[in-house]
Write an enzyme that holds these catalytic residues in place. Sequence first.
Site, PDB file in Angstrom:
ATOM      1  N   CYS A 137       0.825  -1.212   0.000  1.00  0.00           N
ATOM      2  CA  CYS A 137       0.000   0.000   0.000  1.00  0.00           C
ATOM      3  C   CYS A 137       0.858   1.260   0.000  1.00  0.00           C
ATOM      4  O   CYS A 137       1.304   1.719   1.048  1.00  0.00           O
ATOM      5  CB  CYS A 137      -0.927  -0.014   1.211  1.00  0.00           C
ATOM      6  SG  CYS A 137      -1.992   1.427   1.282  1.00  0.00           S
ATOM      7  N   CYS A 140      -0.624   4.103   2.009  1.00  0.00           N
ATOM      8  CA  CYS A 140      -0.438   4.036   3.470  1.00  0.00           C
ATOM      9  C   CYS A 140       1.014   4.325   3.854  1.00  0.00           C
ATOM     10  O   CYS A 140       1.271   4.999   4.841  1.00  0.00           O
ATOM     11  CB  CYS A 140      -0.761   2.651   4.018  1.00  0.00           C
ATOM     12  SG  CYS A 140      -2.154   1.842   3.272  1.00  0.00           S
ATOM     13  N   ASP A 141       1.971   3.767   3.111  1.00  0.00           N
ATOM     14  CA  ASP A 141       3.361   3.747   3.580  1.00  0.00           C
ATOM     15  C   ASP A 141       4.322   4.624   2.784  1.00  0.00           C
ATOM     16  O   ASP A 141       5.456   4.842   3.213  1.00  0.00           O
ATOM     17  CB  ASP A 141       3.901   2.305   3.534  1.00  0.00           C
ATOM     18  CG  ASP A 141       3.066   1.364   4.401  1.00  0.00           C
ATOM     19  OD1 ASP A 141       2.521   1.829   5.416  1.00  0.00           O
ATOM     20  OD2 ASP A 141       2.957   0.176   4.050  1.00  0.00           O
TER      21      ASP A 141
END
Length: 315
Positions: A137, A140-141
């Site tokens: 992701c 997200c990261d």
Amino acid sequence: MPERLIIIGSGPSGLTAAIYASRANINPLLFEGFQEGGIPGGQLMITNEVENFPGFPNGIMGPLLMQNMREQAVKLGCRMIMEDIQSVNLDSYPFAVTSASGDTYTADALIIATGAVAKRLPLDSEKRLWGKGISACAVCDGALPVFRNKELAVIGGGDTAVEEALHLTKFASKVYLIHRRDELRASKIMQTRVLTHPKVHILWNKTVEEFVGESSLSSLRLRDTATGEFTDLPVAGAFEAIGHSPNTNFLNGQLNLDSQGYIITEQDSTVTSADGVFAAGDVQDTKYRQAVTAAASGCQAAIDAERWLLERLGI
Ligand code: NDP
């Protein structure tokens, strides 16, 4: 007393089913999930801007769209429990569903809307370095300090891969898009964006054979699918975007599934192989898999369930 309708899943399909069923006075109970099969709210929770959901000419952030859908369902009277469903019993009637805490609930009808989760490459080195430079992701990261101004890679050739590659250009010095064929699967508009982006370099006909690194990822061992040649690509991060698997394990074979594990529904309906059990969204969709089509099938499932309850049980 059994519930009239239990909905399992809180992505666009589950929440739209909840909105429709609540408005039909069915008083549904919805299990939002907790940690199995992705986070509550589904895949839009890990999406940045959604540009193609109708009604938002300036786009809308995925998590905000989901928050709005949830708020709408709650406002219309849907009750929600933030727990995973671990098993169902479709042989008993009313149907029984058991949550992670061990509580069992019964229902006259069920809507399964548990969606799908990102697939991962089945490599030992991937498991060893997971979370140490490897992620599924980018949204997200990608902004983590370890990835800032570094060369990063995205693996895959679909819309998700392209979206992740474009997202990473905000942080990375360069983004490699590694695809196993010589043509992207992504939609044309996304292809144009990625093909013309100065920071994205596409590596065609390549597969990742090994993730290399001691305490964190340092490079990828690539194989050329046309020539068989191996090369090493130094990168600080790799983001897998190779498609999804449906969340159907908890059904334990009680519904007919296709070879990939997606629930089979009757053509043009959400009817499954079990009478009174309906399926909506990505858990039964191998073709469209869009937020708007998931929402639409959630609406269909609520209508199918409402009619079924009325015809079979007169309620
Ligand atoms: P897709 O299934 O569309 O694409 C998966 C990609 O990963 C393909 O290019 C596939 O290669 C590749 N792949 C699969 N397995 C492997 C493997 N073992 N090794 C290497 N590569 C592999 O999944 P997506 O998640 O990209 O998209 C799912 C759906 O969601 C699609 O319908 C998409 O349109 C939609 N979506 C829409 C978005 C939007 O509209 N903004 C954003 C994101 C997704 P190959 O092409 O060779 O099969």
